[in-house]
Design a protein around this motif. Structure first.
Motif, PDB file in Angstrom:
ATOM      1  N   ILE A 157      -1.771   4.017 -13.252  1.00 28.56           N
ATOM      2  CA  ILE A 157      -1.960   3.651 -11.845  1.00 28.56           C
ATOM      3  C   ILE A 157      -3.140   4.427 -11.247  1.00 28.56           C
ATOM      4  CG2 ILE A 157      -0.356   5.209 -10.636  1.00 28.56           C
ATOM      5  CD1 ILE A 157       0.858   2.794  -9.271  1.00 28.56           C
ATOM      6  N   GLY A 165       5.106   2.972  -6.136  1.00 29.86           N
ATOM      7  CA  GLY A 165       4.773   2.280  -7.372  1.00 29.86           C
ATOM      8  C   GLY A 165       5.045   3.034  -8.652  1.00 29.86           C
ATOM      9  N   THR A 180       9.763   4.103  -9.127  1.00 28.44           N
ATOM     10  CA  THR A 180      10.518   2.875  -9.374  1.00 28.44           C
ATOM     11  C   THR A 180      10.304   2.409 -10.819  1.00 28.44           C
ATOM     12  OG1 THR A 180       8.590   1.817  -8.390  1.00 28.44           O
ATOM     13  CG2 THR A 180      10.577   1.901  -7.044  1.00 28.44           C
ATOM     14  N   THR A 181       9.039   2.359 -11.219  1.00 28.83           N
ATOM     15  CA  THR A 181       8.700   1.846 -12.546  1.00 28.83           C
ATOM     16  C   THR A 181       9.243   2.765 -13.643  1.00 28.83           C
ATOM     17  OG1 THR A 181       6.723   0.879 -11.585  1.00 28.83           O
ATOM     18  CG2 THR A 181       6.737   1.118 -13.973  1.00 28.83           C
ATOM     19  N   VAL A 240      16.763  -0.392  -9.223  1.00 29.16           N
ATOM     20  CA  VAL A 240      16.322   0.970  -8.899  1.00 29.16           C
ATOM     21  C   VAL A 240      16.068   1.121  -7.394  1.00 29.16           C
ATOM     22  CG1 VAL A 240      15.529   1.542 -11.202  1.00 29.16           C
ATOM     23  CG2 VAL A 240      13.945   0.522  -9.613  1.00 29.16           C
ATOM     24  N   ARG A 271      18.329  -0.657   7.195  1.00 30.18           N
ATOM     25  CA  ARG A 271      17.675  -1.076   8.436  1.00 30.18           C
ATOM     26  C   ARG A 271      18.447  -0.512   9.611  1.00 30.18           C
ATOM     27  NH1 ARG A 271      14.476  -2.374   5.009  1.00 30.18           N
ATOM     28  NH2 ARG A 271      13.379  -4.362   4.803  1.00 30.18           N
ATOM     29  N   ALA A 280      15.798  -7.478  -6.208  1.00 34.10           N
ATOM     30  CA  ALA A 280      15.220  -6.304  -6.866  1.00 34.10           C
ATOM     31  C   ALA A 280      13.982  -5.803  -6.114  1.00 34.10           C
ATOM     32  CB  ALA A 280      14.856  -6.648  -8.303  1.00 34.10           C
ATOM     33  N   GLN A 320       8.963  -7.105   2.001  1.00 27.70           N
ATOM     34  CA  GLN A 320       9.142  -7.343   0.560  1.00 27.70           C
ATOM     35  C   GLN A 320       8.124  -6.521  -0.226  1.00 27.70           C
ATOM     36  OE1 GLN A 320       8.962 -11.445  -0.522  1.00 27.70           O
ATOM     37  NE2 GLN A 320       9.620 -11.016  -2.593  1.00 27.70           N
TER      38      GLN A 320
HETATM   39  C1  HEM Z   1      10.588  -1.448 -10.636  1.00 30.04           C
HETATM   40  C2  HEM Z   1       9.602  -1.543  -9.767  1.00 30.04           C
HETATM   41  C3  HEM Z   1       9.781  -1.707  -8.284  1.00 30.04           C
HETATM   42  C4  HEM Z   1      10.905  -1.959  -7.567  1.00 30.04           C
HETATM   43  C5  HEM Z   1      12.323  -2.138  -8.078  1.00 30.04           C
HETATM   44  C6  HEM Z   1      10.508  -2.015  -6.172  1.00 30.04           C
HETATM   45  C7  HEM Z   1      11.377  -2.286  -5.130  1.00 30.04           C
HETATM   46  C8  HEM Z   1      11.002  -2.395  -3.815  1.00 30.04           C
HETATM   47  C9  HEM Z   1      11.880  -2.816  -2.742  1.00 30.04           C
HETATM   48  C10 HEM Z   1      13.358  -3.169  -2.911  1.00 30.04           C
HETATM   49  C11 HEM Z   1      11.155  -2.803  -1.601  1.00 30.04           C
HETATM   50  C12 HEM Z   1      11.633  -3.244  -0.215  1.00 30.04           C
HETATM   51  C13 HEM Z   1      12.091  -2.092   0.622  1.00 30.04           C
HETATM   52  C14 HEM Z   1      12.637  -2.554   1.952  1.00 30.04           C
HETATM   53  O1  HEM Z   1      12.706  -3.741   2.237  1.00 30.04           O
HETATM   54  O2  HEM Z   1      13.017  -1.675   2.743  1.00 30.04           O
HETATM   55  C15 HEM Z   1       9.820  -2.351  -1.923  1.00 30.04           C
HETATM   56  C16 HEM Z   1       8.802  -2.151  -1.019  1.00 30.04           C
HETATM   57  C17 HEM Z   1       7.552  -1.704  -1.373  1.00 30.04           C
HETATM   58  N1  HEM Z   1       7.033  -1.581  -2.643  1.00 30.04           N
HETATM   59 FE1  HEM Z   1       8.070  -1.807  -4.365  1.00 30.04          FE
HETATM   60  N2  HEM Z   1       9.163  -1.789  -6.077  1.00 30.04           N
HETATM   61  C18 HEM Z   1       8.674  -1.612  -7.345  1.00 30.04           C
HETATM   62  C19 HEM Z   1       7.367  -1.394  -7.710  1.00 30.04           C
HETATM   63  C20 HEM Z   1       6.324  -1.276  -6.823  1.00 30.04           C
HETATM   64  C21 HEM Z   1       4.954  -1.088  -7.198  1.00 30.04           C
HETATM   65  C22 HEM Z   1       4.455  -1.045  -8.642  1.00 30.04           C
HETATM   66  C23 HEM Z   1       4.238  -0.935  -6.031  1.00 30.04           C
HETATM   67  C24 HEM Z   1       2.761  -0.722  -5.838  1.00 30.04           C
HETATM   68  C25 HEM Z   1       1.853  -0.657  -6.759  1.00 30.04           C
HETATM   69  C26 HEM Z   1       5.178  -1.045  -4.929  1.00 30.04           C
HETATM   70  C27 HEM Z   1       4.853  -0.938  -3.588  1.00 30.04           C
HETATM   71  C28 HEM Z   1       5.740  -1.149  -2.548  1.00 30.04           C
HETATM   72  C29 HEM Z   1       5.394  -0.952  -1.136  1.00 30.04           C
HETATM   73  C30 HEM Z   1       4.061  -0.452  -0.596  1.00 30.04           C
HETATM   74  C31 HEM Z   1       6.532  -1.311  -0.398  1.00 30.04           C
HETATM   75  C32 HEM Z   1       6.725  -1.244   1.124  1.00 30.04           C
HETATM   76  C33 HEM Z   1       6.512  -2.591   1.742  1.00 30.04           C
HETATM   77  C34 HEM Z   1       6.676  -2.580   3.270  1.00 30.04           C
HETATM   78  O3  HEM Z   1       7.408  -1.771   3.837  1.00 30.04           O
HETATM   79  O4  HEM Z   1       6.000  -3.404   3.918  1.00 30.04           O
HETATM   80  N3  HEM Z   1       6.430  -1.255  -5.442  1.00 30.04           N
HETATM   81  N4  HEM Z   1       9.737  -2.140  -3.292  1.00 30.04           N
END
Ligand code: HEM
Length: 423
Positions: free
Chosen positions: A121, A235, A238-239, A297, A303, A360, A367
């Motif tokens: 990354i 990012g 989580t991964t 994860v 909220r 997920a 999202q």
């Molecule tokens: C196994 C991998 C991942 C899972 C399970 C995951 C899961 C999630 C979930 C459930 C949310 C929503 C949180 C909410 O609604 O309160 C979220 C938001 C977010 N994720 Fe992921 N994520 C993963 C990987 C990544 C990666 C690789 C990136 C960036 C390179 C990333 C960047 C973000 C960001 C910036 C948000 C916030 C979005 C917002 O508040 O507008 N995530 N993620």
């Protein structure tokens, strides 16, 4: 409790703290999308994180600008432009792991995956703005910050921040280290005119420096720093956590491991994975989707209710916390039959379900922006590891999840790696 309530909205009584637990897809749809403006992404777990990543996205006036900037980096088309560079970085680090593991000693899965994921990354989003040593230091500091006092702060949200909890000191030291690494990078980029470059490509520092809102206003250094750290925190852990669970699942399901290895062998034919291989690694993708259903994860997306509301006859009180839990929604039996069975076929082409049954990556305006990136990166890591190393779970068996920022294994997962002779 989610299973006992059979999907009904339940108010959990934890004394002073009484969150609503919401699991049914149609209720989740109301909260995360249809009436999303009334359910703000702030409070609970976001508050203790704010010193690390900035204001929670639901309360941050500049979040839309940051989110738009992340999205330009993370569309499928943009990812295609750097997939091969990411693939080569991952393959080099998997080879390095193979050399170190050659002695036969089992390794700590999370430590090794952290190194691979961070280097990938950082290579893509920061390039040579950071030395490899600083990249590793940044990874360590963020891991300490997201594990030290975070769990106790999240479980005890009513304890004021002025009251110290175990791990606070380590948290603050780790955040200071993050600042000491990131701020000089931003200052140097500004000096070099990164905010004016027209070839920012996938360099997150330049993109955040160049970002402008509707009124032409830019992010200040703190905003740029928070944006960079947010993307790394969201990012990476989580991964790493998801891919740590993979070896637990594969050890329990040898038939899945066999089919996965066969697909990787047939598609790659001994070569290093590249962008061209990804569409053919379809079973690998199904395994990853099912992995995130069982081991969600991102287990909770809390909220805060802005104004009183009613969902399915239940009054949601202003100011209360709503716990939308992907982990529990993925276990509602009439939504996911035989929910505890690991079955990648649930994601075979043509199978459909309620849009809000699979959470997920969350849903609605917050999202996950990184879901496509995750799938690409994880396919590359899994294909690289399985084609080169034959990873086998070394223990512990039957490890259970533990809640925190992500749903981590309670004990460290150890795997042994036997390099496959591809000569
Ligand atoms: C196994 C991998 C991942 C899972 C399970 C995951 C899961 C999630 C979930 C459930 C949310 C929503 C949180 C909410 O609604 O309160 C979220 C938001 C977010 N994720 Fe992921 N994520 C993963 C990987 C990544 C990666 C690789 C990136 C960036 C390179 C990333 C960047 C973000 C960001 C910036 C948000 C916030 C979005 C917002 O508040 O507008 N995530 N993620």
């Amino acid at each position: 409790m989610g299973r006992e309530s059979n999907g009904a909205i339940t108010r959990v009584n934890l004394g002073v703290f009484r969150p609503y637990l919401v699991t049914r897809p149609e209720h989740v749809q109301h909260i995360l999308r249809d009436n999303a403006a009334n359910y703000r992404r702030e409070g609970l777990m976001w508050k203790p994180l704010s010193r690390l990543v900035g204001e929670p996205s639901g309360a941050d006036p500049v979040w839309p600008l940051k989110r738009r900037t992340f999205q330009t980096l993370l569309t499928g088309k943009k990812i295609e432009t750097y997939t091969d560079e990411m693939a080569a970085t991952i393959a080099a680090n998997v080879d390095d792991l193979g050399r170190r593991a050659d002695a036969g000693e089992p390794v700590d899965c999370s430590d090794e995956l952290t190194r691979i994921v961070y280097r990938a990354i950082l290579r893509i989003f920061i390039g040579d703005r950071l030395s490899l040593a600083d990249a590793d230091r940044l990874g360590e500091a963020i891991t300490i910050a997201t594990t030290s006092s975070f769990r106790s702060r999240m479980l005890l949200p009513f304890v004021p921040h002025a009251v110290p909890l175990p791990g606070d000191h380590a948290f603050h030291r780790a955040v200071q280290k993050v600042d000491d690494i990131i701020f000089p990078v931003i200052e140097k980029a500004r000096r070099e005119g990164a905010h004016e470059r027209d070839d920012a490509g996938h360099d997150i520092v330049s993109l955040l420096l160049q970002a402008r809102d509707e009124d032409g206003a830019a992010l200040d250094d703190q905003g740029v720093r928070d944006g960079i750290v947010s993307i790394f925190v969201a990012g990476t852990e989580t991964t790493v956590t998801a891919l740590s669970w993979l070896w637990v699942v594969l050890a329990a399901h040898p038939e899945v491991m066999q089919r996965l290895s066969a697909e990787i062998r047939d598609v790659l034919g001994g070569a290093q994975p590249t962008r061209a291989h990804l569409p053919k690694l379809s079973y690998t993708k199904m395994v990853l989707q099912e992995l995130l259903r069982i081991y969600s994860v991102g287990w909770i997306t809390p909220r805060i209710v802005a104004e009183d509301d009613v969902i399915d006859g239940v009054r949601m009180r202003r100011g209360a916390t709503v716990a939308v839990s992907p982990y529990l929604t993925h276990r509602v039996p009439d939504v996911w039959p035989d929910p505890l069975r690991f079955d990648p076929e649930r994601f075979a082409p043509g199978r459909s379900r309620h849009r809000f049954a699979y959470l997920a990556f969350g849903a609605g305006p917050h999202q996950c922006v990184g879901s496509v990136f995750f799938t690409v990166e994880a396919q590359l890591i899994v294909a690289s590891m399985i084609s080169r190393l034959r990873p086998t779970l070394h223990g512990p068996v039957g490890v259970r999840p533990q809640i925190g920022l992500t749903l981590k294994p309670r004990q460290p997962i150890r795997i042994s790696l036997n390099p496959i002779n591809r000569g």
